[in-house]
Design a protein around this motif. Structure first.
Motif, short mmCIF file in Angstrom:
data_model
loop_
_atom_site.label_atom_id
_atom_site.label_comp_id
_atom_site.label_asym_id
_atom_site.label_seq_id
_atom_site.Cartn_x
_atom_site.Cartn_y
_atom_site.Cartn_z
N GLY A 56 0.79 -1.23 0.00
CA GLY A 56 0.00 0.00 0.00
C GLY A 56 0.81 1.27 0.00
O GLY A 56 0.34 2.31 0.47
N VAL A 57 2.05 1.21 -0.53
CA VAL A 57 2.91 2.40 -0.55
C VAL A 57 3.47 2.63 -1.94
O VAL A 57 3.53 1.72 -2.77
CB VAL A 57 4.07 2.26 0.47
N ALA A 58 3.90 3.87 -2.20
CA ALA A 58 4.42 4.24 -3.52
C ALA A 58 5.48 5.32 -3.38
O ALA A 58 5.56 6.03 -2.37
CB ALA A 58 3.29 4.74 -4.43
N ALA A 59 6.29 5.45 -4.44
CA ALA A 59 7.29 6.51 -4.56
C ALA A 59 7.16 7.13 -5.93
O ALA A 59 6.72 6.48 -6.89
CB ALA A 59 8.70 5.96 -4.36
N VAL A 60 7.56 8.40 -6.05
CA VAL A 60 7.64 9.06 -7.34
C VAL A 60 9.08 9.52 -7.54
O VAL A 60 9.65 10.17 -6.67
CB VAL A 60 6.68 10.27 -7.43
N ILE A 61 9.65 9.15 -8.67
CA ILE A 61 11.02 9.52 -8.99
C ILE A 61 11.01 10.68 -9.97
O ILE A 61 10.38 10.61 -11.02
CB ILE A 61 11.78 8.31 -9.57
N ASP A 62 11.67 11.76 -9.62
CA ASP A 62 11.77 12.99 -10.41
C ASP A 62 10.39 13.58 -10.75
O ASP A 62 10.05 13.79 -11.92
CB ASP A 62 12.57 12.75 -11.70
N LYS A 98 -3.59 10.95 -8.67
CA LYS A 98 -4.60 10.11 -9.31
C LYS A 98 -4.14 8.66 -9.36
O LYS A 98 -4.92 7.73 -9.11
CB LYS A 98 -4.88 10.63 -10.72
N LEU A 99 -2.88 8.44 -9.69
CA LEU A 99 -2.36 7.07 -9.74
C LEU A 99 -2.40 6.42 -8.36
O LEU A 99 -2.72 5.23 -8.23
CB LEU A 99 -0.93 7.07 -10.28
N ALA A 100 -2.06 7.18 -7.34
CA ALA A 100 -2.11 6.64 -5.98
C ALA A 100 -3.53 6.22 -5.61
O ALA A 100 -3.75 5.15 -5.00
CB ALA A 100 -1.59 7.68 -4.98
N GLU A 101 -4.50 7.04 -6.01
CA GLU A 101 -5.91 6.70 -5.73
C GLU A 101 -6.33 5.47 -6.51
O GLU A 101 -7.00 4.57 -5.97
CB GLU A 101 -6.79 7.90 -6.08
N GLU A 102 -5.93 5.41 -7.78
CA GLU A 102 -6.31 4.26 -8.62
C GLU A 102 -5.76 2.95 -8.08
O GLU A 102 -6.43 1.91 -8.14
CB GLU A 102 -5.81 4.48 -10.05
N HIS A 103 -4.55 2.98 -7.56
CA HIS A 103 -3.91 1.75 -7.09
C HIS A 103 -4.08 1.52 -5.59
O HIS A 103 -3.61 0.51 -5.06
CB HIS A 103 -2.42 1.79 -7.43
N GLY A 104 -4.77 2.44 -4.91
CA GLY A 104 -5.04 2.26 -3.49
C GLY A 104 -3.80 2.29 -2.63
O GLY A 104 -3.67 1.49 -1.69
N VAL A 105 -2.89 3.21 -2.93
CA VAL A 105 -1.62 3.28 -2.20
C VAL A 105 -1.39 4.70 -1.68
O VAL A 105 -2.03 5.65 -2.13
CB VAL A 105 -0.43 2.86 -3.09
#
Length: 524
Positions: free
Chosen positions: A70-76, A86-93
């Motif tokens: 349930g976690v994510a990172a964004v690079i640059d 939006k991507l975080a919401e779509e993937h539930g993270v």
């Protein structure tokens, strides 16, 4: 791996137009991409890797998530962060990391914006090479340090040369030895590498030497099959002649095909690399300074205020704002408010806005009737043009219907240009990049690089119309708008060089092409 000599590399550079960067596609009414697309290459089960592309800047940022954790990172990350949210919401993270490869020079980072908007994202950045920041860094990274995104482990690899602090990140699954992705930032591109000349003449040679060492050693122990994910693609001025990948780009393919990986001698490497670089955009030092100091957090901004023609006329009348029209080339030619700089409704306005607009003046916008003002607001903010005072409600149709004056100009098809030139009645002006001119231009044309137009107006005859051409017509419209703002009778060639060559019309080339960074050319 076969080696390449300096002579062979320079020949390759000339043949491919090395340095012919940031060529915009024909403008169209589109909104900024607010979602990603799957990055090439396989990922472990439960791991998502998507690339968010910022057109115009040809910038790639990466959304990396462990959906099970349930976690994510964004690079640059870029400055307008809605795509990542939006991507975080779509993937539930939940986004827990905003990771930088280096202090960027071509756009304003969105790391602080992302940290502010989420409340959960920690900023991770390199402190190698003496890097110093004017804002808090949550994870100060050195070579070999690791970051965790659920089951994903990111190991930092110091890859100096483009900048002193530059980091790459190799991704693997915790507990497993086999890496499955390499984020190369502005160090390694497809067919190219990052330029070392962005920190002044006194630092260029030293950075070029570090870049050579990074090429020789930084990735030496990584497998050839490892997919690579650079921060830029074709069209970015961050490297010379960046290529479009064929299939899944891998480290092994670059070792075999990237010309800079095949130069054995350091002096030849530096000589060829520096000879190939395109001109540095004027606004880049400002981006570098903003990113090191800490970009201002914009927050969730509302759309620019829509003003009726009377209110909009009052806004632009005092000269305190700069008027930016975003109509497409035919719309702008058909009718615009006198004095407007046209950038066309397309993400490429990030680049050309940075090149041509005044950073000390707020902006008043005109957009096509079928478009909104949020796109231009986001695209301009990527290069720190953030103050938009208002947008014309109803566009040029409302302005014209209100009885207010407007300007228009003639466009010329390529065959009409061919039949008319050379002539003393008009001036034909090529405003493309130096390397484009070198690859072919129209006989009788004068050459002035588009960003230099305002300071080279005295080279043009105000008593004669100026017919402007570029690659496909977008930049010609930008150039014509700059000229008309200064009182010239400027006209454009829709389709421009693309149409000229498609029609099979004659082309001339210079006997001795110059360096892509040298923006002066003798007219023929």
């Amino acid at each position: 791996m076969s080696l390449v000599t300096r002579r062979e590399l320079l020949g390759h550079a000339g043949a491919l137009g090395l340095g012919a960067a940031f060529l915009p596609h024909a403008a169209r009414v589109v909104r900024a991409g607010e979602s990603g697309r799957p990055a090439k290459g396989e990922t472990p089960d439960g791991v998502v890797l998507e690339v968010v592309e910022s057109g115009g800047l040809s910038h790639y940022s990466y959304f990396l998530a462990d959906t099970e954790a349930g976690v994510a990172a964004v690079i640059d990350p870029r400055r307008d962060v809605a795509a990542y949210l939006k991507l975080a919401e779509e993937h539930g993270v939940t986004i827990t990391l905003a990771i930088e490869t280096h202090v960027h020079a071509d756009f304003v980072s969105g790391a602080r914006e992302l940290a502010d908007r989420t409340g959960t994202a920690r900023i991770a950045a390199s402190v190698e090479g003496g890097a110093d920041y004017g804002f808090p860094i949550d994870r100060k990274l050195k070579d070999g340090d690791t970051l965790e995104v659920g089951s994903v482990r990111l190991r930092a690899i110091h890859t100096p040369g483009h900048t002193p602090e530059h980091m790459s990140y190799v991704a693997s699954t915790k507990g497993a030895d086999r890496p499955w992705a390499l984020f190369t930032g502005d160090f390694l591109f497809i067919g190219s590498i990052g330029r070392p000349d962005l920190m002044g003449v006194k630092n260029t040679e030293g950075l070029a030497k570090k870049l050579y060492q990074s090429v020789q050693t930084a990735y030496a122990n990584l497998p050839a099959a490892l997919p690579i994910h650079p921060a830029h693609g074709p069209g970015s001025p961050c490297g010379a002649n960046i290529q479009k990948p064929k299939g899944t780009p891998t480290l092994g393919r670059e070792r075999d095909a990237n010309p800079y990986w095949r130069i054995e001698d350091q002096a030849d490497f530096i000589d060829a690399l520096l000879a190939a670089q395109p001109a540095i955009p004027y606004y880049w030092p400002r981006m570098k300074q903003a990113n090191a100091a800490g970009p201002k957090i914009l927050g969730d901004r509302p759309a620019p205020e829509a003003l009726d023609p009377a209110a909009f006329e009052k806004l632009i009348a005092g000269g305190e704002v700069q008027l930016v029209d975003t109509q497409l080339m035919f719309g702008y030619a058909g009718g615009h408010i006198r004095g407007a700089t046209d950038l066309g409704y397309n993400e490429v306005m990030s680049l050309w806005g940075g090149w041509t607009l005044d950073y000390d003046k707020p902006i008043a916008l005109v957009v096509p009737e079928t478009a909104d003002a949020v796109g231009p607001q986001d695209w301009l903010a990527r290069v720190d043009l953030t103050e938009v005072r208002g947008v014309l409600k109803g566009g040029m149709t409302a302005w014209v219907k209100s009885g207010r004056p407007f300007d228009s100009f003639k466009t010329m098809p390529v065959r009409e240009v061919h039949d008319a030139f050379p002539t003393d009645a008009m001036q034909l002006l090529d405003i493309r990049q130096p390397s484009e001119w070198d690859m072919g231009h129209v006989e009788g044309a004068k050459y002035i690089f588009l960003p230099e137009l305002p300071k080279r107006l005295n080279e043009l005859d105000r008593s004669r119309p100026v017919v402007v051409y570029c690659g496909n017509g977008y930049r010609a419209t930008v150039g014509a708008s700059l000229l008309r703002k200064h009182g010239f009778d400027a006209r454009t060639v829709p389709g421009s060089w693309d149409a000229w060559t498609a029609a099979g019309l004659p082309v001339t080339t210079p006997k001795s092409p110059g360096k892509p960074s040298d923006t002066t050319r003798l007219s023929a």
